[in-house]
Design a protein around this motif. Structure first.
Motif, short mmCIF file in Angstrom:
data_model
loop_
_atom_site.label_atom_id
_atom_site.label_comp_id
_atom_site.label_asym_id
_atom_site.label_seq_id
_atom_site.Cartn_x
_atom_site.Cartn_y
_atom_site.Cartn_z
N ILE A 283 7.01 5.17 -1.47
CA ILE A 283 8.03 4.88 -1.01
C ILE A 283 9.43 3.64 -1.49
CG2 ILE A 283 9.95 5.13 1.03
CD1 ILE A 283 7.06 6.45 2.21
N LYS A 284 9.88 3.97 -2.08
CA LYS A 284 11.15 2.82 -2.83
C LYS A 284 11.51 1.52 -1.45
CE LYS A 284 15.53 4.76 -2.96
NZ LYS A 284 16.86 5.55 -3.44
N LEU A 285 11.39 2.58 -0.53
CA LEU A 285 12.04 1.69 0.60
C LEU A 285 10.26 0.46 0.98
CD1 LEU A 285 15.07 1.50 2.57
CD2 LEU A 285 13.91 2.36 4.13
N ALA A 286 9.73 0.58 0.74
CA ALA A 286 8.50 -0.49 1.50
C ALA A 286 8.75 -1.41 -0.06
CB ALA A 286 7.12 0.51 0.54
N ASP A 287 9.08 -0.94 -0.92
CA ASP A 287 9.37 -1.96 -1.66
C ASP A 287 10.43 -2.67 -1.68
OD1 ASP A 287 8.92 -3.59 -4.90
OD2 ASP A 287 10.80 -2.07 -4.78
N LEU A 288 11.57 -2.38 -1.46
CA LEU A 288 12.11 -3.29 -0.40
C LEU A 288 12.44 -3.88 0.21
CD1 LEU A 288 15.81 -1.64 -0.99
CD2 LEU A 288 15.38 -2.83 1.29
N PHE A 289 11.31 -3.83 1.22
CA PHE A 289 11.10 -4.37 2.08
C PHE A 289 10.48 -5.59 2.03
CE2 PHE A 289 7.59 -6.14 4.90
CZ PHE A 289 8.05 -6.17 6.58
N VAL A 290 9.68 -4.90 0.76
CA VAL A 290 8.62 -6.55 0.05
C VAL A 290 9.78 -6.99 -1.02
CG1 VAL A 290 7.15 -7.05 -2.06
CG2 VAL A 290 6.40 -5.22 0.08
N ARG A 291 9.96 -7.18 -1.45
CA ARG A 291 11.39 -8.47 -1.39
C ARG A 291 12.68 -8.65 -0.76
NH1 ARG A 291 12.42 -6.86 -7.37
NH2 ARG A 291 14.88 -7.43 -7.19
N SER A 292 12.59 -8.42 0.37
CA SER A 292 13.70 -8.64 1.06
C SER A 292 12.92 -9.67 1.89
CB SER A 292 14.19 -7.35 2.30
OG SER A 292 14.97 -6.33 1.21
N VAL A 293 11.74 -10.08 2.23
CA VAL A 293 11.26 -10.65 3.17
C VAL A 293 10.34 -11.78 2.71
CG1 VAL A 293 10.83 -8.91 5.36
CG2 VAL A 293 9.33 -9.56 3.65
N ALA A 294 9.80 -11.50 1.23
CA ALA A 294 8.98 -12.68 0.57
C ALA A 294 9.94 -14.05 0.40
CB ALA A 294 9.10 -12.50 -0.84
N VAL B 111 1.17 -1.02 0.20
CA VAL B 111 -0.08 -0.01 -0.22
C VAL B 111 0.78 1.18 0.12
CG1 VAL B 111 -2.15 0.84 1.32
CG2 VAL B 111 -1.86 -1.20 0.97
N VAL B 112 2.00 1.65 0.45
CA VAL B 112 2.77 2.38 1.17
C VAL B 112 3.41 2.91 -0.12
CG1 VAL B 112 5.43 3.31 2.05
CG2 VAL B 112 2.96 1.73 2.81
N THR B 113 3.60 1.62 -1.47
CA THR B 113 4.14 1.39 -2.40
C THR B 113 3.56 2.17 -3.49
OG1 THR B 113 5.54 -0.46 -2.32
CG2 THR B 113 5.86 0.30 -4.85
N LEU B 114 2.31 1.80 -3.49
CA LEU B 114 1.58 2.45 -4.20
C LEU B 114 1.15 3.69 -4.21
CD1 LEU B 114 -0.69 -0.73 -5.35
CD2 LEU B 114 1.29 0.52 -6.36
N VAL B 115 0.73 3.98 -2.91
CA VAL B 115 0.03 5.51 -2.54
C VAL B 115 1.26 6.26 -2.85
CG1 VAL B 115 -1.17 6.79 -1.11
CG2 VAL B 115 -1.44 4.26 -1.41
N TRP B 116 2.38 6.03 -1.70
CA TRP B 116 3.25 6.97 -1.45
C TRP B 116 4.63 6.80 -2.36
CZ3 TRP B 116 0.75 5.63 2.96
CH2 TRP B 116 -0.40 6.59 3.42
#
Length: 247
Positions: A86-97, A79-84
């Protein structure tokens, strides 16, 4: 509050905070997890119905909790990636998947080990088991999609959409034992009810759950730091970090 929110979106700021938190997360998490596992596997009393076979619960339940929680965290980050954006949010998704996929596999494997003496079979197309298997495939899909698209922004948006579509599976996992006739037992812990287990059985389980959550926090920070160093390799602060031997 907004200033803190924007700071969290800074790779440099997060890298520094993660470096300070990681030792605490690792050692406290390892201590709680070890205490819970030793207590539960070696000293907790036998179950009056399942005997010693129930002890796999001390690995199965924490893994199943994390498998679902990690996906919910990913959905929040999506949600943070799509709305704001913020690339760190996408980085989190990639890291923890990948971490979430490991916990999901561990939950399925330990569930199968527990199911053999309890149900007489390693696997059955039970609603809870099937929805957990779907969760594993969702993790695989997120990992594959994020790696398949070379453009970072397009990959971030596409992955975020997939994560949000898949989040509908989480309530299915949680309520499957109530919505359908299943062999799987109800939840061990409920916020609104007193645990059905005796304290010398559920306290070590709680310690193991808390410990594994902290270990996940350490793993998430470690993997995110690695991703940050890769993505920000051309920035001055990362180059200085590498020269100083801290990166």
């Amino acid at each position: 509050m907004w200033q803190i929110f924007h700071k969290l979106g800074s790779p440099k700021w997060f890298y520094g905070i993660a470096s300070k938190l990681m030792p605490w997360l690792l050692w406290l998490g390892a201590g709680l997890l070890l205490a819970g596992l030793v207590w539960g596997l070696a000293f907790a009393p036998k179950d009056y119905l399942q005997g010693n076979s129930y002890r796999i619960l001390y690995i199965h339940v924490p893994s199943a909790f994390l498998a679902q929680s990690v996906y919910l965290m990913m959905a929040s980050a999506a949600v943070v990636t799509l709305v704001w954006r913020i690339k760190l949010a996408d980085l989190f998704v990639r890291s923890v998947a990948p971490v979430g996929a490991i916990f999901t596999f561990l939950a399925l494997f330990t569930g199968a080990v527990w199911g053999k003496p309890t149900w007489g079979t390693w696997w059955i197309w039970d609603a809870r088991l099937t929805s957990m298997l779907i969760l594993l495939f969702l993790y695989f899909g997120v990992i594959a999609l994020s790696s398949a698209i070379s453009d970072e922004k397009s990959a971030a948006r596409s992955t975020a959409v997939l994560v949000l579509v898949g989040v509908v599976n989480i309530p299915i996992i949680k309520y499957s034992v109530e919505w359908w006739n299943t062999l799987h037992q109800p939840a061990t812990f409920k916020l609104t009810e007193k645990p059905s287990m005796s304290p010398d059985m559920w306290v070590p389980l709680l310690l193991a759950v808390l410990g594994l959550y902290l270990i996940f926090g350490w793993l998430a920070c470690l993997r995110m730091q690695t991703e940050i160093l890769t993505r920000e390799s051309r920035t001055r602060w990362v180059q200085e970090l590498v020269r100083s031997g801290e990166g």
